[in-house]
Scaffold this active site. Structure first.
Site, short mmCIF file in Angstrom:
data_model
loop_
_atom_site.label_atom_id
_atom_site.label_comp_id
_atom_site.label_asym_id
_atom_site.label_seq_id
_atom_site.Cartn_x
_atom_site.Cartn_y
_atom_site.Cartn_z
N LYS A 250 -29.79 -20.02 26.84
CA LYS A 250 -30.19 -20.78 25.65
C LYS A 250 -30.72 -19.78 24.62
CE LYS A 250 -29.70 -25.11 27.15
NZ LYS A 250 -28.86 -26.13 26.48
N LYS B 93 -18.55 -33.69 28.33
CA LYS B 93 -19.55 -34.37 29.17
C LYS B 93 -19.22 -35.86 29.18
CE LYS B 93 -23.22 -31.07 28.06
NZ LYS B 93 -24.38 -30.79 27.21
MG MG Z 1 -24.92 -27.53 25.00
#
Ligand code: MG
Length: 377
Positions: A168, A267
Protein backbone atom coordinates in the site's frame (compact mmCIF):
# COMPACT_ATOMS: atom_id res chain seq x y z
CA UNK A 1 -38.31 -22.99 -3.37
CA UNK A 2 -36.13 -20.67 -1.32
CA UNK A 3 -37.90 -20.13 1.99
CA UNK A 4 -35.81 -18.01 4.35
CA UNK A 5 -33.00 -15.51 4.31
CA UNK A 6 -30.92 -14.82 7.42
CA UNK A 7 -28.42 -11.97 7.66
CA UNK A 8 -25.56 -12.04 10.16
CA UNK A 9 -23.74 -8.82 11.08
CA UNK A 10 -20.31 -9.81 12.38
CA UNK A 11 -17.32 -8.17 13.99
CA UNK A 12 -14.29 -10.43 13.65
CA UNK A 13 -10.93 -9.35 15.15
CA UNK A 14 -8.11 -9.10 12.60
CA UNK A 15 -4.85 -10.76 13.65
CA UNK A 16 -2.88 -7.63 12.76
CA UNK A 17 -4.28 -4.13 12.20
CA UNK A 18 -3.98 -3.04 8.57
CA UNK A 19 -2.86 0.51 7.84
CA UNK A 20 -4.15 1.86 4.52
CA UNK A 21 -4.38 5.28 2.89
CA UNK A 22 -7.82 5.51 4.57
CA UNK A 23 -6.65 4.67 8.12
CA UNK A 24 -6.24 1.57 10.33
CA UNK A 25 -8.54 -1.45 10.13
CA UNK A 26 -8.59 -3.58 13.33
CA UNK A 27 -11.83 -5.57 13.17
CA UNK A 28 -13.39 -7.03 10.09
CA UNK A 29 -17.00 -5.84 9.87
CA UNK A 30 -18.84 -8.41 7.78
CA UNK A 31 -22.33 -9.36 6.71
CA UNK A 32 -23.11 -12.96 5.82
CA UNK A 33 -26.20 -14.03 3.86
CA UNK A 34 -27.70 -17.46 4.46
CA UNK A 35 -30.50 -18.66 2.18
CA UNK A 36 -32.45 -21.83 2.94
CA UNK A 37 -34.99 -23.69 0.79
CA UNK A 38 -37.91 -26.06 1.57
CA UNK A 39 -35.55 -29.04 1.72
CA UNK A 40 -33.07 -27.34 4.05
CA UNK A 41 -30.51 -26.77 1.26
CA UNK A 42 -28.54 -23.59 1.92
CA UNK A 43 -26.69 -20.92 -0.02
CA UNK A 44 -24.15 -18.62 1.66
CA UNK A 45 -22.33 -15.47 0.60
CA UNK A 46 -20.60 -12.45 2.11
CA UNK A 47 -21.21 -8.74 1.61
CA UNK A 48 -17.71 -7.23 1.25
CA UNK A 49 -18.66 -3.66 2.28
CA UNK A 50 -16.10 -2.27 4.74
CA UNK A 51 -16.88 -0.56 8.06
CA UNK A 52 -16.46 2.93 6.58
CA UNK A 53 -17.63 4.30 3.19
CA UNK A 54 -14.02 5.09 2.21
CA UNK A 55 -13.30 2.42 -0.39
CA UNK A 56 -16.62 2.80 -2.20
CA UNK A 57 -19.79 4.65 -1.17
CA UNK A 58 -21.07 1.50 0.55
CA UNK A 59 -20.33 0.51 4.15
CA UNK A 60 -21.51 -2.32 6.38
CA UNK A 61 -24.22 -0.19 8.04
CA UNK A 62 -25.64 1.09 4.75
CA UNK A 63 -25.45 -2.40 3.21
CA UNK A 64 -27.46 -3.88 6.10
CA UNK A 65 -30.19 -1.25 5.64
CA UNK A 66 -30.25 -1.64 1.87
CA UNK A 67 -30.38 -5.43 2.11
CA UNK A 68 -33.21 -5.50 4.66
CA UNK A 69 -35.40 -2.71 3.33
CA UNK A 70 -34.71 -2.61 -0.41
CA UNK A 71 -32.98 -5.65 -1.89
CA UNK A 72 -34.51 -8.60 -0.05
CA UNK A 73 -38.13 -7.54 -0.75
CA UNK A 74 -37.16 -7.27 -4.46
CA UNK A 75 -35.46 -10.65 -4.39
CA UNK A 76 -38.50 -12.22 -2.68
CA UNK A 77 -40.80 -10.78 -5.39
CA UNK A 78 -38.47 -12.00 -8.16
CA UNK A 79 -38.29 -15.50 -6.63
CA UNK A 80 -42.09 -15.68 -6.48
CA UNK A 81 -42.29 -14.55 -10.13
CA UNK A 82 -39.79 -17.11 -11.47
CA UNK A 83 -41.11 -19.98 -9.29
CA UNK A 84 -39.05 -23.17 -9.67
CA UNK A 85 -37.13 -21.66 -12.59
CA UNK A 86 -34.38 -19.86 -10.61
CA UNK A 87 -31.37 -19.16 -12.83
CA UNK A 88 -28.58 -17.34 -10.96
CA UNK A 89 -27.34 -15.86 -14.24
CA UNK A 90 -30.51 -13.75 -14.27
CA UNK A 91 -30.71 -12.97 -10.54
CA UNK A 92 -29.55 -9.38 -11.08
CA UNK A 93 -32.93 -8.76 -12.79
CA UNK A 94 -34.42 -8.70 -9.29
CA UNK A 95 -32.44 -5.51 -8.60
CA UNK A 96 -32.74 -3.91 -12.05
CA UNK A 97 -34.24 -0.63 -10.76
CA UNK A 98 -31.66 -0.23 -7.94
CA UNK A 99 -28.77 2.17 -8.54
CA UNK A 100 -25.28 1.27 -7.31
CA UNK A 101 -25.08 -0.70 -4.04
CA UNK A 102 -23.24 -3.42 -5.93
CA UNK A 103 -21.66 -4.99 -2.83
CA UNK A 104 -25.11 -5.51 -1.31
CA UNK A 105 -26.52 -6.82 -4.59
CA UNK A 106 -23.52 -9.15 -4.99
CA UNK A 107 -24.10 -10.73 -1.57
CA UNK A 108 -27.60 -11.89 -2.58
CA UNK A 109 -26.65 -12.79 -6.16
CA UNK A 110 -23.69 -14.91 -5.03
CA UNK A 111 -25.80 -16.61 -2.33
CA UNK A 112 -28.23 -17.68 -5.08
CA UNK A 113 -25.34 -19.15 -7.13
CA UNK A 114 -24.05 -20.88 -4.00
CA UNK A 115 -27.51 -22.34 -3.24
CA UNK A 116 -27.97 -23.41 -6.86
CA UNK A 117 -24.67 -25.36 -6.76
CA UNK A 118 -25.79 -27.13 -3.57
CA UNK A 119 -29.25 -27.85 -5.00
CA UNK A 120 -27.82 -29.29 -8.21
CA UNK A 121 -25.00 -31.13 -6.43
CA UNK A 122 -22.58 -29.47 -8.86
CA UNK A 123 -19.30 -27.76 -7.86
CA UNK A 124 -19.87 -24.00 -7.89
CA UNK A 125 -16.71 -23.50 -9.94
CA UNK A 126 -18.23 -25.71 -12.68
CA UNK A 127 -21.42 -23.61 -12.68
CA UNK A 128 -19.16 -20.60 -13.25
CA UNK A 129 -17.59 -22.22 -16.29
CA UNK A 130 -14.74 -24.19 -14.75
CA UNK A 131 -11.43 -23.15 -13.25
CA UNK A 132 -7.96 -24.27 -12.26
CA UNK A 133 -7.47 -26.49 -9.20
CA UNK A 134 -4.82 -24.24 -7.68
CA UNK A 135 -4.13 -20.52 -7.55
CA UNK A 136 -0.92 -18.62 -6.83
CA UNK A 137 -1.22 -16.23 -3.92
CA UNK A 138 0.35 -12.87 -3.19
CA UNK A 139 0.28 -10.79 -0.02
CA UNK A 140 -0.79 -7.19 0.62
CA UNK A 141 1.33 -5.24 3.11
CA UNK A 142 0.18 -2.05 4.81
CA UNK A 143 2.48 0.87 5.49
CA UNK A 144 5.12 0.08 8.13
CA UNK A 145 6.57 2.21 10.92
CA UNK A 146 10.07 1.93 9.45
CA UNK A 147 11.92 0.48 6.46
CA UNK A 148 13.44 -2.16 8.75
CA UNK A 149 9.97 -3.25 9.89
CA UNK A 150 8.81 -3.32 6.26
CA UNK A 151 11.72 -5.47 5.09
CA UNK A 152 11.07 -7.78 8.05
CA UNK A 153 7.41 -8.18 6.90
CA UNK A 154 8.50 -8.84 3.32
CA UNK A 155 11.05 -11.39 4.52
CA UNK A 156 8.36 -13.23 6.52
CA UNK A 157 5.97 -13.19 3.53
CA UNK A 158 8.66 -14.51 1.17
CA UNK A 159 9.60 -17.25 3.68
CA UNK A 160 5.92 -18.25 3.87
CA UNK A 161 5.95 -18.65 0.10
CA UNK A 162 3.80 -15.71 -1.06
CA UNK A 163 4.39 -15.26 -4.78
CA UNK A 164 3.95 -11.47 -4.92
CA UNK A 165 4.18 -8.59 -2.46
CA UNK A 166 1.73 -5.73 -2.99
CA UNK A 167 2.56 -2.64 -0.95
CA UNK A 168 0.00 0.00 0.00
CA UNK A 169 1.44 3.39 -0.97
CA UNK A 170 0.46 7.05 -0.61
CA UNK A 171 2.24 10.36 -1.30
CA UNK A 172 5.36 10.46 0.88
CA UNK A 173 5.34 6.70 1.40
CA UNK A 174 6.30 5.29 -1.98
CA UNK A 175 9.80 5.60 -3.44
CA UNK A 176 11.87 4.68 -0.37
CA UNK A 177 9.93 1.55 0.68
CA UNK A 178 9.67 0.23 -2.90
CA UNK A 179 13.34 0.88 -3.50
CA UNK A 180 14.21 -0.94 -0.25
CA UNK A 181 12.14 -4.00 -1.23
CA UNK A 182 13.51 -4.10 -4.80
CA UNK A 183 17.09 -3.68 -3.56
CA UNK A 184 16.69 -6.61 -1.13
CA UNK A 185 14.70 -8.81 -3.60
CA UNK A 186 15.80 -8.13 -7.20
CA UNK A 187 13.55 -10.85 -8.69
CA UNK A 188 10.46 -10.73 -6.46
CA UNK A 189 7.08 -9.91 -8.07
CA UNK A 190 6.16 -6.55 -6.51
CA UNK A 191 3.11 -4.34 -6.99
CA UNK A 192 1.83 -1.13 -5.38
CA UNK A 193 -1.73 -0.07 -4.46
CA UNK A 194 -2.46 3.63 -3.86
CA UNK A 195 -6.25 3.39 -3.34
CA UNK A 196 -6.64 6.61 -5.33
CA UNK A 197 -4.43 8.69 -3.01
CA UNK A 198 -2.36 10.55 -5.67
CA UNK A 199 -3.35 13.46 -7.90
CA UNK A 200 -2.25 14.40 -11.42
CA UNK A 201 0.48 16.69 -10.06
CA UNK A 202 2.15 13.63 -8.44
CA UNK A 203 2.76 12.08 -11.88
CA UNK A 204 6.53 12.69 -11.63
CA UNK A 205 6.68 10.54 -8.46
CA UNK A 206 4.72 7.70 -10.01
CA UNK A 207 6.94 7.87 -13.11
CA UNK A 208 9.98 7.27 -10.89
CA UNK A 209 8.45 3.94 -9.82
CA UNK A 210 9.02 2.58 -13.34
CA UNK A 211 12.60 1.61 -12.46
CA UNK A 212 11.40 -0.87 -9.81
CA UNK A 213 9.83 -3.09 -12.45
CA UNK A 214 6.46 -3.39 -10.66
CA UNK A 215 3.82 -5.84 -11.86
CA UNK A 216 1.39 -2.89 -11.76
CA UNK A 217 0.47 0.30 -9.87
CA UNK A 218 -3.09 -0.11 -8.64
CA UNK A 219 -5.57 2.79 -8.62
CA UNK A 220 -2.99 5.60 -8.48
CA UNK A 221 -5.56 8.38 -8.99
CA UNK A 222 -9.17 8.93 -7.92
CA UNK A 223 -11.71 6.53 -9.37
CA UNK A 224 -13.35 9.07 -11.72
CA UNK A 225 -10.13 10.85 -12.79
CA UNK A 226 -10.32 9.24 -16.23
CA UNK A 227 -8.36 11.72 -18.35
CA UNK A 228 -5.51 12.01 -15.85
CA UNK A 229 -5.34 8.21 -15.55
CA UNK A 230 -5.06 7.96 -19.34
CA UNK A 231 -2.35 10.66 -19.46
CA UNK A 232 -0.47 8.97 -16.63
CA UNK A 233 -0.62 5.52 -18.25
CA UNK A 234 0.75 7.02 -21.48
CA UNK A 235 3.89 8.12 -19.58
CA UNK A 236 4.41 4.91 -17.59
CA UNK A 237 6.03 1.66 -18.61
CA UNK A 238 4.39 0.02 -15.57
CA UNK A 239 0.78 -1.02 -16.18
CA UNK A 240 -1.89 0.86 -14.27
CA UNK A 241 -4.32 -1.56 -12.61
CA UNK A 242 -7.80 -0.19 -11.94
CA UNK A 243 -9.81 -1.34 -8.94
CA UNK A 244 -12.26 1.25 -7.53
CA UNK A 245 -12.73 2.86 -11.01
CA UNK A 246 -14.30 -0.16 -12.65
CA UNK A 247 -17.85 -1.01 -11.60
CA UNK A 248 -19.35 -2.10 -14.91
CA UNK A 249 -18.63 -3.31 -18.43
CA UNK A 250 -19.15 0.29 -19.64
CA UNK A 251 -16.44 1.61 -17.33
CA UNK A 252 -14.11 -1.21 -18.39
CA UNK A 253 -14.67 -0.22 -22.04
CA UNK A 254 -14.10 3.43 -21.14
CA UNK A 255 -10.76 2.55 -19.50
CA UNK A 256 -9.72 0.50 -22.53
CA UNK A 257 -10.75 3.18 -25.05
CA UNK A 258 -8.92 5.94 -23.14
CA UNK A 259 -5.87 3.78 -22.47
CA UNK A 260 -6.35 4.48 -18.75
CA UNK A 261 -5.22 1.01 -17.63
CA UNK A 262 -3.74 -2.28 -18.77
CA UNK A 263 -4.84 -4.39 -15.80
CA UNK A 264 -8.05 -4.88 -13.80
CA UNK A 265 -8.49 -5.97 -10.19
CA UNK A 266 -11.63 -8.13 -10.33
CA UNK A 267 -13.68 -8.50 -7.14
CA UNK A 268 -17.00 -10.32 -7.59
CA UNK A 269 -18.24 -9.00 -4.24
CA UNK A 270 -17.68 -5.41 -5.43
CA UNK A 271 -18.84 -5.79 -9.03
CA UNK A 272 -22.37 -7.00 -8.29
CA UNK A 273 -21.78 -10.75 -8.22
CA UNK A 274 -20.62 -13.65 -10.33
CA UNK A 275 -22.69 -12.91 -13.47
CA UNK A 276 -21.41 -9.31 -13.62
CA UNK A 277 -17.86 -10.61 -13.06
CA UNK A 278 -18.10 -13.06 -15.95
CA UNK A 279 -19.35 -10.25 -18.22
CA UNK A 280 -16.54 -7.89 -17.18
CA UNK A 281 -13.94 -10.65 -17.65
CA UNK A 282 -15.19 -11.25 -21.20
CA UNK A 283 -15.02 -7.51 -21.95
CA UNK A 284 -11.51 -7.25 -20.43
CA UNK A 285 -10.30 -10.19 -22.49
CA UNK A 286 -11.70 -8.61 -25.65
CA UNK A 287 -9.97 -5.30 -24.81
CA UNK A 288 -6.62 -6.96 -24.04
CA UNK A 289 -6.74 -5.95 -20.36
CA UNK A 290 -5.11 -8.37 -17.90
CA UNK A 291 -7.17 -9.53 -14.90
CA UNK A 292 -6.69 -10.92 -11.41
CA UNK A 293 -8.75 -11.22 -8.21
CA UNK A 294 -8.09 -8.93 -5.25
CA UNK A 295 -9.23 -9.27 -1.65
CA UNK A 296 -11.48 -7.25 0.65
CA UNK A 297 -10.24 -8.82 3.93
CA UNK A 298 -13.15 -11.21 3.54
CA UNK A 299 -13.93 -13.86 6.11
CA UNK A 300 -13.53 -17.43 4.85
CA UNK A 301 -16.99 -17.40 3.26
CA UNK A 302 -16.21 -14.52 0.90
CA UNK A 303 -12.66 -15.78 0.37
CA UNK A 304 -13.83 -19.21 -0.84
CA UNK A 305 -15.99 -17.47 -3.45
CA UNK A 306 -13.13 -15.13 -4.38
CA UNK A 307 -10.76 -18.08 -4.78
CA UNK A 308 -13.22 -19.71 -7.17
CA UNK A 309 -13.22 -16.53 -9.27
CA UNK A 310 -9.40 -16.41 -9.03
CA UNK A 311 -9.25 -19.93 -10.46
CA UNK A 312 -11.08 -18.96 -13.67
CA UNK A 313 -8.74 -19.69 -16.58
CA UNK A 314 -8.64 -16.12 -17.91
CA UNK A 315 -6.86 -14.71 -14.82
CA UNK A 316 -3.33 -13.41 -15.48
CA UNK A 317 -1.86 -12.63 -12.05
CA UNK A 318 -1.62 -13.95 -8.48
CA UNK A 319 -4.63 -13.39 -6.23
CA UNK A 320 -4.52 -11.33 -3.00
CA UNK A 321 -6.70 -13.91 -1.22
CA UNK A 322 -4.43 -15.63 1.29
CA UNK A 323 -4.82 -18.34 3.94
CA UNK A 324 -7.13 -17.67 6.94
CA UNK A 325 -4.21 -17.28 9.36
CA UNK A 326 -3.04 -14.23 7.45
CA UNK A 327 -6.12 -12.30 8.62
CA UNK A 328 -7.84 -13.95 11.61
CA UNK A 329 -6.98 -15.95 14.74
CA UNK A 330 -10.34 -17.60 14.18
CA UNK A 331 -12.00 -17.68 10.75
CA UNK A 332 -15.67 -18.61 10.24
CA UNK A 333 -14.90 -21.95 8.59
CA UNK A 334 -14.75 -25.44 10.13
CA UNK A 335 -11.30 -25.83 8.53
CA UNK A 336 -9.22 -22.72 7.84
CA UNK A 337 -8.03 -21.97 4.31
CA UNK A 338 -4.36 -23.05 4.18
CA UNK A 339 -1.55 -23.30 1.65
CA UNK A 340 -1.42 -26.63 -0.23
CA UNK A 341 2.22 -25.75 -0.83
CA UNK A 342 3.96 -22.44 -0.08
CA UNK A 343 2.16 -19.65 -1.96
CA UNK A 344 -0.48 -21.93 -3.49
CA UNK A 345 -4.09 -22.54 -2.42
CA UNK A 346 -6.10 -25.51 -3.61
CA UNK A 347 -9.52 -24.27 -4.73
CA UNK A 348 -12.24 -26.45 -3.22
CA UNK A 349 -14.59 -28.08 -5.73
CA UNK A 350 -17.46 -27.79 -3.27
CA UNK A 351 -21.15 -27.62 -4.20
CA UNK A 352 -21.60 -24.29 -2.44
CA UNK A 353 -19.80 -23.35 0.77
CA UNK A 354 -22.51 -24.29 3.35
CA UNK A 355 -20.60 -27.38 4.53
CA UNK A 356 -17.54 -25.22 5.22
CA UNK A 357 -19.31 -22.70 7.46
CA UNK A 358 -18.79 -23.02 11.24
CA UNK A 359 -22.23 -21.87 12.47
CA UNK A 360 -21.09 -21.75 16.09
CA UNK A 361 -18.35 -19.26 15.14
CA UNK A 362 -20.79 -17.26 13.01
CA UNK A 363 -23.16 -16.90 15.98
CA UNK A 364 -20.33 -16.12 18.41
CA UNK A 365 -19.03 -13.20 16.34
CA UNK A 366 -22.49 -11.90 15.34
CA UNK A 367 -23.58 -8.54 16.70
CA UNK A 368 -27.01 -8.74 15.00
CA UNK A 369 -29.03 -11.47 13.31
CA UNK A 370 -32.08 -10.79 11.11
CA UNK A 371 -34.29 -13.35 9.42
CA UNK A 372 -37.22 -13.17 7.00
CA UNK A 373 -39.62 -15.54 5.26
CA UNK A 374 -39.05 -15.02 1.53
CA UNK A 375 -42.54 -16.37 0.69
CA UNK A 376 -44.24 -13.45 2.43
CA UNK A 377 -41.62 -10.67 2.44
MG1 MG B 1 -7.07 -2.01 -4.43
Amino acid sequence: MLRTCTLYRLSLPLRLPMRTAHGDIRDKQAILVQLKDDEGIEGWAECVALAEPTYTEECADSAWTVLVHHLLPRMARWLRAVGEDVDPRNACEAFRDVRGNRMSVAALEMAIWDWQAARKGQPLIELLGGGRDRVDVGVTLGMSESLDALIQSVETAVEQGFRRVKLKIEPGHDLAPLQAIRHRYPDLAIAADANGSYRAEHAHILQQLDVYNLEFIEQPLAEDDWFDLAELQATLRTPICLDESIRSVSELRLAARLGAARTLNVKPGRLGGFAATLQILAAAHEAGIATWVGGMYETGVGRLHGLMAASLPSMNHETDLGPSSRYFERDLLKEPIVFAEPGVIQVPRCCGVADWVDREAVRRFSTAIWSADLRTL
